[in-house]
Design an enzyme around this catalytic site. Structure first.
Site, mmCIF file in Angstrom:
data_model
loop_
_atom_site.group_PDB
_atom_site.id
_atom_site.type_symbol
_atom_site.label_atom_id
_atom_site.label_comp_id
_atom_site.label_asym_id
_atom_site.label_seq_id
_atom_site.Cartn_x
_atom_site.Cartn_y
_atom_site.Cartn_z
ATOM 1 N N GLY A 55 0.737 -1.156 0.416
ATOM 2 C CA GLY A 55 -0.140 0.339 -0.052
ATOM 3 C C GLY A 55 1.065 1.065 0.088
ATOM 4 O O GLY A 55 0.202 2.425 0.267
ATOM 5 N N HIS A 56 2.160 1.192 0.036
ATOM 6 C CA HIS A 56 2.923 2.227 -0.483
ATOM 7 C C HIS A 56 3.843 2.343 -1.055
ATOM 8 O O HIS A 56 4.999 3.148 -1.072
ATOM 9 C CB HIS A 56 4.030 2.340 0.745
ATOM 10 C CG HIS A 56 3.203 2.272 2.653
ATOM 11 N ND1 HIS A 56 2.290 2.480 3.125
ATOM 12 C CD2 HIS A 56 3.390 0.433 3.197
ATOM 13 C CE1 HIS A 56 2.122 2.563 4.494
ATOM 14 N NE2 HIS A 56 2.661 1.228 4.618
ATOM 15 N N LYS A 104 11.369 -0.023 9.344
ATOM 16 C CA LYS A 104 10.316 1.265 9.732
ATOM 17 C C LYS A 104 9.782 0.733 10.773
ATOM 18 O O LYS A 104 9.108 -0.116 11.720
ATOM 19 C CB LYS A 104 9.556 1.341 9.428
ATOM 20 C CG LYS A 104 9.994 1.413 7.665
ATOM 21 C CD LYS A 104 8.774 2.463 7.033
ATOM 22 C CE LYS A 104 7.484 1.468 6.576
ATOM 23 N NZ LYS A 104 7.847 -0.195 5.931
ATOM 24 N N HIS A 218 -0.615 4.754 7.159
ATOM 25 C CA HIS A 218 -1.171 3.491 7.572
ATOM 26 C C HIS A 218 -2.265 3.653 7.719
ATOM 27 O O HIS A 218 -3.121 3.693 7.985
ATOM 28 C CB HIS A 218 -0.315 2.797 8.193
ATOM 29 C CG HIS A 218 0.312 2.138 8.225
ATOM 30 N ND1 HIS A 218 2.348 2.716 8.956
ATOM 31 C CD2 HIS A 218 0.782 1.584 7.951
ATOM 32 C CE1 HIS A 218 2.902 2.089 8.595
ATOM 33 N NE2 HIS A 218 2.289 1.075 7.167
#
Lengths: 330, 208
Positions: A55-56, A104, A218
């Protein structure tokens, strides 16, 4: 929800099939969900492995290639990868010089990479870790899980990757990765929430006249909500937060990053304001990135990441890189 | 409580998580990243498959297999945390074929210790520990007072549910909700809610 997907359950796998078909420089293990450099492992070179929720994009798979990552492990959307997957990537890129995990700072990412490092250690692979925690919107205190890792992840991957490519040992590559993180700060702003395919509805509600300040990547809400305003003023809020935490000065690497649904035109408008702000502080954007680099699905908004450069860091930033999403000098 | 009991417990959790999937995801959307329901659904579906493919010989074996599967399949923080809880509980049971309520209480206590060690959370941090810790205490108390197994499991489930609801006014200090600071107040913690679900499933199986 209107998205270009086949099935909610196959979004990550279908993405990987596309990456494999589009980029012959990569070797994609769809079953284990690992994107490898085609020539990994490189004997004698420190391997770099990163990963995190999907999703990134283009993070992390788009940064696999010469001068950057050796492998990336995408998890489910916004969900960290699992230990077996990371361990398979780690042993798969070890050329005998050890492997650096770029992680991360989220509870899930940290736990799964730790378990993977133990599994890889059992296989005889030396693993070091750089924890990225550049987001100034989260106070690092006893009362939080610590700062989040966001845009600086790309800086760490690029600069540590360049040093690894030059043949430096694992300890040196890890050290420069930590240095980049220590010198980097980020702040994000959302104009809209994002919609995960599984949920099908926006992750939070935001009125037409509102913006969300201090978002992560997120789709989680930020620290505060404010009235929408001119780009110049929004940039000032973001840059003040960064400057309060680590005063801006000197030669600076700057990324104005789109969250996935932001027109490039608006990102350039933001960049102009960021550059003006830096000038006010006596700092200069000597290297820059403007575009979608660390996204949050279809969210509209941006993040700014700064890194206070040194001569060595600038040279490593300028070193050749050849990945699907970042390429120059080669 | 024999191996069949523990396998049935896992099946009951799988069904309960499936039914509550969207509810858990909505709780997570409010203060996290909107994936708790889908992640646990994927994880426990894999647990059910693993238990069917490799039927365990002991109650401890069932819990260890469930825990390992969660670690391998779920990702995020909940995979390692729930996985560790079940693995530690299973390892505490050892090879015993028949588990007493006292042994179950000790096993869940070991599971709680594993979660605390890995996640570093204490009670009041607005996490799954806020449901699991009171449940473990209630189970131990019921055993001490000499009640029936049904009464003990009932007490544990009720304590977990109360603990989960009690997270609503708390400000999160661990996990992704902690990024919100005071804005995390007023929402039930999704991890505590799913823990309550798991202990409710235990009560359901015990009452049959």
């Amino acid at each position: 929800m209107k998205k270009l997907i086949n099935d909610v359950g196959s979004v990550v796998a279908d993405t990987l099939r596309g990456v494999a078909a589009a980029h012959p420089s990569l070797r994609v293990d769809v079953e284990n969900r690992i994107i490898f450099r085609r020539d990994a492992p490189r004997p004698g070179k420190v391997g770099l492995v990163s990963g995190g929720g999907s999703g990134h994009e283009p993070l992390h798979g788009g940064y696999v290639g010469y001068g950057m990552l050796d492998a990336a492990c995408p998890g489910e959307i916004f969900t960290s990868p699992v230990p077996d997957q990371i361990a398979t990537a780690t042993t798969g890129v070890d050329g005998g010089a050890g492997v650096l995990h770029i992680v991360k700072n989220y509870t899930g990412d940290v736990l799964n990479f730790e378990m993977a490092a133990e599994l890889s250690g059992d296989e005889g692979v030396e693993v070091a870790r750089v924890l990225v925690d550049d987001d100034v919107a989260v106070r690092d205190s006893l009362y939080t899980a610590g700062r989040r890792g966001t845009g600086a992840t790309l800086f760490v991957e690029k600069i540590a990757g360049a040093l690894a490519e030059s043949g430096a040992p694992l300890a040196e590559v890890a050290r420069v990765g930590r240095e980049v993180n220590d010198r980097s700060r980020s702040f994000g702003v959302a104009l809209t929430p994002c919609t995960t395919p599984a949920a099908g509805t926006p992750t939070f509600e935001l009125g037409d006249a509102e913006i969300e300040l201090g978002i992560g990547i997120h789709g989680e809400p930020g620290r505060t909500r404010a009235a929408h305003r001119e780009a110049r003023e929004i940039v000032r809020l973001a840059m003040d937060a960064i400057d309060d935490d680590l005063p801006l000065s000197g030669e600076t690497l700057v990324m104005v990053n789109g969250m996935g649904g932001t027109p490039l035109m608006e990102l350039y408008i933001v960049f102009a304001e960021v550059a003006a702000y830096l000038e006010e502080k006596g700092a200069t954007a000597v290297r820059s990135l403007v575009g979608d680099y660390v996204t949050s699905l279809d969210m509209q908004g941006f993040s700014v990441t700064t890194c206070a450069l040194t001569g060595d860091l600038t040279r490593l930033w300028d070193a050749p890189v050849e990945t699907p999403a970042l390429r120059w000098g080669r | 409580m024999d191996t069949r009991f523990f396998v049935t417990w896992m099946e009951e959790i799988t069904a309960a998580v499936r039914a509550a999937r969207d509810h858990l995801t909505r709780l997570d959307a409010a203060i996290g990243d909107a994936d708790h329901g889908t992640n646990l659904d994927r994880g426990f579906s894999a647990v059910a498959e693993a238990l069917a493919a490799r039927p365990p010989a002991t109650p401890g074996g069932a819990l260890v297999l469930a825990g390992s599967t969660l670690i391998r399949k779920v990702g995020g923080a909940s995979g390692p945390l729930y996985g560790t809880a079940f693995r530690e509980a299973g390892k505490t049971l050892g090879e015993t074929p028949e588990v007493s309520t006292a042994e179950l209480a000790a096993a869940l206590e070991a599971g709680l210790a594993g979660v605390r060690r890995l996640g570093g959370a204490e009670e009041g941090d607005k996490t799954m520990v806020d449901a699991l810790a009171p449940a473990v205490r209630a189970l131990a108390r019921a055993v001490h007072e000499g009640g029936t197994a049904g009464e003990a499991l009932d007490a544990a489930a009720a304590a977990a549910e109360d603990g989960a609801k009690a997270t609503i006014p708390l400000q999160a200090r661990k996990g992704r909700a902690s990024y919100l600071g005071p804005r995390s107040i007023g929402h039930e913690d999704p991890g505590a809610a799913s823990t309550a679900l798991i202990l409710d499933a235990l009560r359901t199986v015990g009452s049959r």
